[in-house]
Design a protein around this motif. Structure first.
Motif, PDB file in Angstrom:
ATOM      1  N   TYR A  71       0.669  -1.225   0.093  1.00 23.02           N
ATOM      2  CA  TYR A  71       0.041   0.240  -0.039  1.00 23.02           C
ATOM      3  C   TYR A  71       0.908   1.294  -0.079  1.00 23.02           C
ATOM      4  N   THR A  72       2.219   1.098   0.537  1.00 27.25           N
ATOM      5  CA  THR A  72       2.973   2.383   0.848  1.00 27.25           C
ATOM      6  C   THR A  72       3.746   2.618  -0.606  1.00 27.25           C
ATOM      7  N   SER A  73       3.616   1.713  -1.543  1.00 26.03           N
ATOM      8  CA  SER A  73       4.410   2.040  -2.723  1.00 26.03           C
ATOM      9  C   SER A  73       3.942   3.074  -3.704  1.00 26.03           C
ATOM     10  N   GLU A  74       4.830   3.833  -4.441  1.00 25.15           N
ATOM     11  CA  GLU A  74       4.554   4.757  -5.215  1.00 25.15           C
ATOM     12  C   GLU A  74       3.890   4.168  -6.479  1.00 25.15           C
ATOM     13  N   GLN A  75       4.022   3.149  -6.564  1.00 24.33           N
ATOM     14  CA  GLN A  75       3.456   2.390  -7.964  1.00 24.33           C
ATOM     15  C   GLN A  75       2.027   1.751  -7.718  1.00 24.33           C
ATOM     16  N   TYR A  76       1.705   1.760  -6.310  1.00 28.39           N
ATOM     17  CA  TYR A  76       0.289   1.343  -6.207  1.00 28.39           C
ATOM     18  C   TYR A  76      -0.546   2.177  -6.546  1.00 28.39           C
ATOM     19  N   PRO A  77      -1.644   1.698  -7.417  1.00 25.17           N
ATOM     20  CA  PRO A  77      -2.656   2.612  -8.125  1.00 25.17           C
ATOM     21  C   PRO A  77      -3.429   3.607  -7.235  1.00 25.17           C
ATOM     22  N   LYS A  78      -3.333   4.699  -7.727  1.00 23.60           N
ATOM     23  CA  LYS A  78      -3.850   6.001  -6.835  1.00 23.60           C
ATOM     24  C   LYS A  78      -5.520   5.918  -6.676  1.00 23.60           C
ATOM     25  N   HIS A  79      -6.170   5.568  -7.588  1.00 26.48           N
ATOM     26  CA  HIS A  79      -7.497   5.274  -7.439  1.00 26.48           C
ATOM     27  C   HIS A  79      -7.980   4.436  -6.330  1.00 26.48           C
TER      28      HIS A  79
END
Length: 278
Positions: A71-79
């Motif tokens: 969840y903390t990854s920058e690659q985790y989808p923003k929506h």
């Protein structure tokens, strides 16, 4: 991988202990003092941290070409991060691009008519041509047709599974799964070897709507899981669209119910684009 730990519980634990490592090292009695963590869940954290083979899970994911995005990854989808209860980790095979934030879910019945299949593929194709990423559940019927439409136009598509990515379901769509990976991604919140189970699909549906700007329902009975996806979309503040059908067809009853309740009636791809403002 511990059952009962969602994003809100995890945040409460991190706030109390500071890190995932500290949570796993905490004694059972101390875990129980955290709001929302009772004896049963505290015991599960202690016991499962000893028995779950994390190294094997990570190895299997790498072997299958799967990324594990926290969840903390920058690659985790923003929506997805913006919904009420996003997954703690997202398993991803393929790639999710920044442009995929412009996405529409197309869902519907597994058992469907030729009309439903043709409309799902048509809207998947036309909307993907306009730059929308098509999100669905890779189930037989409407879902598979929507993915095929996007792939046929060389557009983007994402499939959300109700099982682990080490399993792949349904088996008949394995070839389609390989094509989806080349044009987007297959994702799941479930550990790699989680088998398909009817209890997995309602929570899976919140991810389909969560990844999207809106949900388009193509053919649905009154008991279809696609109505659950539409309900998730409403709760997440997303648009809901429905394609009308033959009034004598049971697979039109769900879509007609949505239209009567305020879903946008869709006849052309332009209707969707105008509502989404893209």
């Amino acid at each position: 991988m511990t059952k009962g730990i969602g994003i809100r519980t995890y945040k409460a634990l991190v706030e109390r202990f500071g890190s995932s490592e500290a949570i796993l090292d905490a004694p059972r009695a101390t875990l129980e003092t955290v709001p929302g963590i009772g004896p049963k869940l505290a015991n599960a954290i202690v016991e499962e941290s000893r028995t779950i083979d994390i190294a094997a899970e990570i190895h299997l994911a790498k072997e299958k070409g799967v990324q594990i995005l926290p969840y903390t990854s920058e690659q985790y989808p923003k929506h997805l991060k913006a919904i009420y209860d996003p997954p703690l980790v997202l398993y991803v095979k393929g790639n999710i691009l920044e442009a995929d934030i412009l996405a529409l879910a197309i869902v519907g019945a597994r058992r469907c008519t030729y009309y439903g299949l043709s409309q799902a593929e048509r809207f998947g194709r036309l909307l993907a041509q306009k730059g929308l990423c098509i999100v669905s559940g890779m189930a037989r019927g409407i879902d598979a047709a929507a993915h095929r439409g996007a792939i046929g136009s060389r557009g983007r598509t994402i499939a959300v599974l109700g099982c682990g990515l080490g399993v792949m379901y349904p088996r008949e769509n394995i070839e389609l799964a390989e094509q989806i990976v080349q044009h987007g991604a297959i994702v799941s919140e479930f550990p790699m070897n989680t088998p398909p189970d009817f209890r997995n699909f309602p929570p899976r549906n919140r991810l389909i709507s969560g990844l999207s700007l809106g949900v388009l329902v193509v053919e649905s009975s009154l008991k279809s899981g696609s109505l659950i996806t539409a309900q998730w979309a409403l709760e997440q503040g997303k648009e809901v669209f429905a394609i009308p059908g033959n009034i004598d067809n049971i697979y039109s009853r769900g879509t007609h119910k949505l239209i009567k309740e305020g879903a946008k009636l869709v006849e052309t791809a332009q209707h969707v684009l105008e509502e989404l403002g893209v």
